[in-house]
Scaffold this motif. Structure first.
Motif, short mmCIF file in Angstrom:
data_model
loop_
_atom_site.label_atom_id
_atom_site.label_comp_id
_atom_site.label_asym_id
_atom_site.label_seq_id
_atom_site.Cartn_x
_atom_site.Cartn_y
_atom_site.Cartn_z
N UNK A 1 54.72 46.01 -7.70
CA UNK A 1 55.72 47.05 -7.43
C UNK A 1 55.70 47.38 -5.94
N UNK A 2 56.19 46.47 -5.16
CA UNK A 2 56.11 46.54 -3.70
C UNK A 2 56.82 47.76 -3.13
N UNK A 3 56.19 48.34 -2.12
CA UNK A 3 56.77 49.45 -1.37
C UNK A 3 57.65 48.90 -0.24
N UNK A 4 58.54 49.73 0.24
CA UNK A 4 59.36 49.46 1.43
C UNK A 4 60.07 48.10 1.36
N UNK A 5 60.68 47.85 0.21
CA UNK A 5 61.30 46.55 -0.07
C UNK A 5 62.54 46.36 0.80
N UNK A 6 62.69 45.14 1.33
CA UNK A 6 63.81 44.79 2.20
C UNK A 6 64.62 43.60 1.72
N UNK A 7 64.14 42.89 0.66
CA UNK A 7 64.95 41.77 0.21
C UNK A 7 64.33 40.99 -0.92
N UNK A 8 65.19 40.20 -1.55
CA UNK A 8 64.79 39.24 -2.58
C UNK A 8 65.14 37.84 -2.09
N UNK A 9 64.15 36.96 -2.11
CA UNK A 9 64.38 35.56 -1.82
C UNK A 9 64.27 34.80 -3.14
N UNK A 10 65.37 34.26 -3.60
CA UNK A 10 65.36 33.51 -4.85
C UNK A 10 64.88 32.09 -4.57
N UNK A 11 64.00 31.61 -5.46
CA UNK A 11 63.31 30.34 -5.25
C UNK A 11 63.44 29.45 -6.49
N UNK A 12 63.40 28.15 -6.27
CA UNK A 12 63.35 27.21 -7.40
C UNK A 12 61.92 26.99 -7.86
N UNK A 13 60.95 27.20 -6.97
CA UNK A 13 59.53 27.06 -7.30
C UNK A 13 58.80 28.32 -6.88
N UNK A 14 57.78 28.68 -7.62
CA UNK A 14 57.02 29.89 -7.35
C UNK A 14 56.28 29.76 -6.02
N UNK A 15 56.20 30.87 -5.31
CA UNK A 15 55.45 30.93 -4.05
C UNK A 15 54.61 32.20 -4.06
N UNK A 16 53.30 32.10 -3.91
CA UNK A 16 52.45 33.29 -3.97
C UNK A 16 52.77 34.29 -2.87
N UNK A 17 52.62 35.57 -3.21
CA UNK A 17 52.81 36.65 -2.26
C UNK A 17 51.51 37.01 -1.57
N UNK A 18 51.52 38.14 -0.89
CA UNK A 18 50.39 38.60 -0.07
C UNK A 18 49.09 38.65 -0.86
N UNK A 19 49.04 39.41 -1.95
CA UNK A 19 47.80 39.56 -2.71
C UNK A 19 47.48 38.30 -3.51
N UNK A 20 48.49 37.61 -3.96
CA UNK A 20 48.26 36.37 -4.71
C UNK A 20 47.60 35.32 -3.82
N UNK A 21 47.93 35.29 -2.55
CA UNK A 21 47.29 34.38 -1.61
C UNK A 21 45.83 34.76 -1.36
N UNK A 22 45.47 35.99 -1.68
CA UNK A 22 44.12 36.49 -1.45
C UNK A 22 43.29 36.56 -2.73
N UNK A 23 43.73 35.84 -3.76
CA UNK A 23 42.92 35.71 -4.96
C UNK A 23 43.33 36.54 -6.15
N UNK A 24 44.36 37.36 -6.01
CA UNK A 24 44.83 38.13 -7.16
C UNK A 24 45.61 37.21 -8.10
N UNK A 25 45.63 37.56 -9.37
CA UNK A 25 46.27 36.74 -10.39
C UNK A 25 47.78 36.66 -10.15
N UNK A 26 48.35 35.51 -10.37
CA UNK A 26 49.77 35.30 -10.13
C UNK A 26 50.65 36.09 -11.10
N UNK A 27 50.21 36.23 -12.34
CA UNK A 27 51.04 36.86 -13.36
C UNK A 27 50.86 38.38 -13.41
N UNK A 28 49.63 38.88 -13.32
CA UNK A 28 49.33 40.31 -13.19
C UNK A 28 49.66 41.13 -14.44
N UNK A 29 49.42 40.58 -15.61
CA UNK A 29 49.66 41.32 -16.86
C UNK A 29 48.47 42.24 -17.13
#
Length: 185
Positions: free
Chosen positions: A148-176
């Motif tokens: 639930x990102x703060x200060x959102x400025x945009x959506x980049x639609x992708x054909x393949x998943x790309x990890x975000x800030x915390x996902x690149x630092x070891x957090x789970x990709x799905x986050x359930x």
């Protein structure tokens, strides 16, 4: 069934956690961009977003650090409403949410389109405060709150998943939170 996922404890107030300082906001210059796997990029002003139909979402939110807040109230615009204004290419299956200072988080496109997801500018019947993401915060109740990102400025639609800030630092990709998907794949 409990409203509290495993490993969580209820707190009364939404804690303030974020990376970096609170960004300045100039409503005359601020824009929200939808780009990537769309036929044509679209940019909205803050006033244009405020003029879109308002949705109200009441949801429990859960942080990876172990706290949960019940019955939070968010008002803003549905991501579905924004995405109706672009032609999404057929291969778009994911979204990378872009925020101030280069912060990102990723979601499957279908998760962004859930009925309880909102780009909020109000919280608990008051204007959203800057420390909670004003002018616009994405709220994705079915995922841990870093999605639930703060200060959102945009959506980049992708054909393949790309990890975000915390996902690149070891957090789970799905986050359930119900599966305790805190860290790892």
């Amino acid at each position: 069934m409990s409203r509290i996922p495993p490993g969580q404890r209820v707190v009364k107030e939404l804690p303030v956690l974020h990376v970096g300082p609170i960004p300045p906001f100039d409503p005359e210059r601020w824009t929200f961009r939808i780009f990537g796997r769309v036929e044509e990029e679209v940019t909205f002003t803050y006033q244009e977003i405020l003029q879109m139909p308002v949705v109200r979402v009441v949801a429990d939110v859960h942080c990876v650090t172990g706290w949960s807040v019940l019955d939070t109230v968010w008002e803003g615009v549905s991501p579905k409403e924004l995405l109706k204004r672009v032609k999404i290419l057929p291969d778009a299956r994911f979204v990378l949410v872009h925020s101030e200072y280069g912060y990102t988080t990723n979601l499957p496109l279908e998760a962004l389109l859930d009925d309880d997801v909102v780009l909020a500018y109000r919280y608990n019947d008051a204007p959203l405060r800057p420390e909670h993401g004003y002018p616009l915060r994405l709220v994705v109740p079915k995922r841990y709150f870093w999605k639930s990102a703060k200060w959102v400025r945009g959506f980049e639609l992708l054909s393949e998943d790309r990890p975000g800030y915390w996902e690149q630092r070891g957090y789970h990709n799905n986050a359930d939170p119900w599966k305790e998907e805190r860290y790892g794949i």
